[in-house]
Write a protein that holds these residues in place. Structure first.
Motif, mmCIF file in Angstrom:
data_model
loop_
_atom_site.group_PDB
_atom_site.id
_atom_site.type_symbol
_atom_site.label_atom_id
_atom_site.label_comp_id
_atom_site.label_asym_id
_atom_site.label_seq_id
_atom_site.Cartn_x
_atom_site.Cartn_y
_atom_site.Cartn_z
ATOM 1 N N SER A 286 15.583 -36.282 67.016
ATOM 2 C CA SER A 286 14.163 -35.955 67.162
ATOM 3 C C SER A 286 13.594 -35.306 65.913
ATOM 4 O O SER A 286 12.400 -35.400 65.647
ATOM 5 N N LEU A 287 14.457 -34.636 65.160
ATOM 6 C CA LEU A 287 13.948 -33.863 64.028
ATOM 7 C C LEU A 287 13.416 -34.772 62.927
ATOM 8 O O LEU A 287 12.389 -34.491 62.321
ATOM 9 N N ARG A 288 14.102 -35.881 62.694
ATOM 10 C CA ARG A 288 13.650 -36.836 61.689
ATOM 11 C C ARG A 288 12.284 -37.419 62.106
ATOM 12 O O ARG A 288 11.383 -37.550 61.295
ATOM 13 N N ALA A 289 12.181 -37.760 63.393
ATOM 14 C CA ALA A 289 10.919 -38.301 63.904
ATOM 15 C C ALA A 289 9.801 -37.273 63.746
ATOM 16 O O ALA A 289 8.658 -37.618 63.430
ATOM 17 N N PHE A 290 10.143 -36.027 63.925
ATOM 18 C CA PHE A 290 9.150 -34.965 63.812
ATOM 19 C C PHE A 290 8.653 -34.848 62.362
ATOM 20 O O PHE A 290 7.461 -34.675 62.118
ATOM 21 N N GLU A 291 9.601 -34.989 61.400
ATOM 22 C CA GLU A 291 9.196 -34.950 59.989
ATOM 23 C C GLU A 291 8.235 -36.087 59.658
ATOM 24 O O GLU A 291 7.244 -35.902 58.942
ATOM 25 N N LEU A 292 8.541 -37.285 60.172
ATOM 26 C CA LEU A 292 7.656 -38.430 59.947
ATOM 27 C C LEU A 292 6.267 -38.153 60.490
ATOM 28 O O LEU A 292 5.255 -38.486 59.873
ATOM 29 N N LEU A 293 6.227 -37.523 61.651
ATOM 30 C CA LEU A 293 4.949 -37.201 62.278
ATOM 31 C C LEU A 293 4.165 -36.208 61.410
ATOM 32 O O LEU A 293 2.958 -36.361 61.216
ATOM 33 N N LEU A 294 4.861 -35.207 60.864
ATOM 34 C CA LEU A 294 4.192 -34.241 59.998
ATOM 35 C C LEU A 294 3.594 -34.938 58.779
ATOM 36 O O LEU A 294 2.473 -34.643 58.353
ATOM 37 N N ASP A 295 4.349 -35.910 58.210
ATOM 38 C CA ASP A 295 3.830 -36.676 57.066
ATOM 39 C C ASP A 295 2.556 -37.427 57.441
ATOM 40 O O ASP A 295 1.589 -37.463 56.686
ATOM 41 N N GLN A 296 2.590 -38.036 58.636
ATOM 42 C CA GLN A 296 1.425 -38.802 59.084
ATOM 43 C C GLN A 296 0.211 -37.884 59.251
ATOM 44 O O GLN A 296 -0.906 -38.244 58.873
ATOM 45 N N LEU A 297 0.438 -36.709 59.784
ATOM 46 C CA LEU A 297 -0.670 -35.772 59.975
ATOM 47 C C LEU A 297 -1.215 -35.325 58.621
ATOM 48 O O LEU A 297 -2.425 -35.179 58.444
ATOM 49 N N ASP A 298 -0.310 -35.138 57.649
ATOM 50 C CA ASP A 298 -0.757 -34.806 56.290
ATOM 51 C C ASP A 298 -1.632 -35.913 55.735
ATOM 52 O O ASP A 298 -2.653 -35.656 55.098
ATOM 53 N N SER A 299 -1.226 -37.152 55.964
ATOM 54 C CA SER A 299 -1.996 -38.254 55.388
ATOM 55 C C SER A 299 -3.346 -38.388 56.083
ATOM 56 O O SER A 299 -4.324 -38.813 55.459
ATOM 57 N N ILE A 300 -3.429 -38.011 57.356
ATOM 58 C CA ILE A 300 -4.734 -38.014 58.028
ATOM 59 C C ILE A 300 -5.615 -36.916 57.426
ATOM 60 O O ILE A 300 -6.790 -37.137 57.112
ATOM 61 N N ARG A 301 -5.020 -35.739 57.223
ATOM 62 C CA ARG A 301 -5.757 -34.634 56.604
ATOM 63 C C ARG A 301 -6.312 -35.024 55.242
ATOM 64 O O ARG A 301 -7.486 -34.830 54.956
ATOM 65 N N ASP A 302 -5.438 -35.582 54.404
ATOM 66 C CA ASP A 302 -5.842 -35.897 53.036
ATOM 67 C C ASP A 302 -6.696 -37.151 52.984
ATOM 68 O O ASP A 302 -7.773 -37.165 52.387
ATOM 69 N N GLY A 303 -6.218 -38.213 53.649
ATOM 70 C CA GLY A 303 -6.888 -39.505 53.545
ATOM 71 C C GLY A 303 -8.237 -39.534 54.231
ATOM 72 O O GLY A 303 -9.167 -40.169 53.749
ATOM 73 N N LEU A 304 -8.344 -38.870 55.356
ATOM 74 C CA LEU A 304 -9.590 -38.946 56.122
ATOM 75 C C LEU A 304 -10.396 -37.666 56.014
ATOM 76 O O LEU A 304 -11.487 -37.566 56.556
ATOM 77 N N ASP A 305 -9.818 -36.684 55.304
ATOM 78 C CA ASP A 305 -10.500 -35.412 55.133
ATOM 79 C C ASP A 305 -10.890 -34.799 56.480
ATOM 80 O O ASP A 305 -12.023 -34.370 56.687
ATOM 81 N N VAL A 306 -9.938 -34.842 57.400
ATOM 82 C CA VAL A 306 -10.147 -34.250 58.726
ATOM 83 C C VAL A 306 -9.134 -33.131 58.891
ATOM 84 O O VAL A 306 -7.957 -33.317 58.617
ATOM 85 N N ASP A 307 -9.592 -31.977 59.308
ATOM 86 C CA ASP A 307 -8.676 -30.867 59.556
ATOM 87 C C ASP A 307 -7.917 -31.106 60.856
ATOM 88 O O ASP A 307 -8.512 -31.272 61.904
ATOM 89 N N VAL A 308 -6.623 -31.106 60.748
ATOM 90 C CA VAL A 308 -5.795 -31.318 61.930
ATOM 91 C C VAL A 308 -4.809 -30.167 62.031
ATOM 92 O O VAL A 308 -4.170 -29.812 61.049
#
Ligand SMILES: Nc1ncnc2c1ncn2[C@@H]1O[C@H](COP(=O)(O)OP(=O)(O)OP(=O)(O)O)[C@@H](O)[C@H]1O
Ligand SMILES: [Mg+2]
Length: 259
Positions: free
Chosen positions: A156-178
């Protein structure tokens, strides 16, 4: 309204179980709650005893997301027996997802749909599909807050890291605070594996808000279209969901603070 996307790209970790029973627990506390079933599989819709809605041919979440229907969004609302409103999933969502990908403002469509409903609810939960695709992006952008369901397993931990990366890319790419509001650790046991996952998560700046053990009653509740609070109000799982409500009420509205 505080809106949380219930997320994990791993399948079968308990997202739907948490989303539906948390909605029931929030409603039992007197809050006005909306649950959006954004998973084409429609497991939340089915588990709330609204399976017949899944085959509906009228206005659906899919047609609204695609802009193919521009009526009043409240026409999508259905009342769940547990005392909260639901925007059900529909089989068309399977087809809608690839179409959504090529649309303008594709990640913001759910947020726009839900906007007119903000004043009607205290809490909104979005049950996400097991993927990091455009539907989950829509849930995260609409919610601004994320509740992650993690299974107490090493993988689960690896999957969780991937999820954190995705949330970062939403923050940066879409300029949305998450903000990640917290984690629900599911299938928690008194084993070294559970302990290891717990310890690894404790090193992250994201709180574990609840630890849910394996309870067959949760599966029975889903199959009967009832909430666990209704089926077994004093059992472990019901206690955990009520405590999760306490924790959420106590956490600051992270998205609001940044708006
Ligand atoms: N704590 C638990 N104890 C017993 N069974 C559980 C528990 N949590 C989840 N389950 C069962 O595991 C299965 C998967 O759970 P659920 O559907 O909530 O996961 P999910 O993450 O939403 O899956 P998907 O990724 O397919 O949407 C279901 O049959 C559910 O009843
Ligand atoms: Mg699910």
């Amino acid at each position: 309204v505080r809106c949380l996307a219930v997320v994990n790209q791993k399948g079968g970790v308990g997202k739907t179980t948490v989303a539906t029973n948390l909605a029931a627990a929030l409603a039992a506390r007197g809050f006005r709650v909306l649950l959006v079933d954004l998973d084409p599989q429609g497991h939340a819709t089915e588990g709330l005893g609204l399976g017949e809605r899944y085959d509906d041919q009228g206005a659906t979440l899919a047609s609204v997301l695609l802009g193919a229907w521009d009526g009043d969004v409240s026409e999508l609302l259905v009342r769940a027996p547990a005392g909260f409103d639901v925007i059900p999933s529909n089989v068309e969502l399977f087809v809608a997802e690839p179409q959504l990908v090529s649309m303008r403002g594709r990640e913001h469509r759910l947020a726009r749909i839900l906007e007119p409903l903000h004043a009607k609810y205290d809490w909104c939960l979005v049950d996400c599909p097991p993927s990091l695709g455009v539907l989950t992006d829509n849930a995260v952008v609409a919610g601004r807050e994320v509740l992650v369901v993690v299974q107490a397993q090493d993988s689960s931990l690896r999957a969780f890291e991937l999820l954190l990366d995705q949330l970062d890319s939403i923050r940066d790419g879409l300029d949305v605070d998450v903000a990640i509001t917290g984690i629900v650790l599911n299938l928690y046991e008194d084993t070294n594996v559970s302990k290891r996952v717990d310890e690894a998560l404790a090193k992250l700046p994201v709180p574990v808000l609840a630890r849910l053990r394996r309870r067959v009653k949760l599966q029975e509740a889903w199959a009967e279209g009832r909430s666990i609070l209704d089926l077994e109000p004093h059992g472990h799982a019901s206690v955990v969901f009520r405590q999760l409500v306490d924790e959420l009420v106590r956490t600051p509205d992270l998205a609001e603070a940044k708006r």
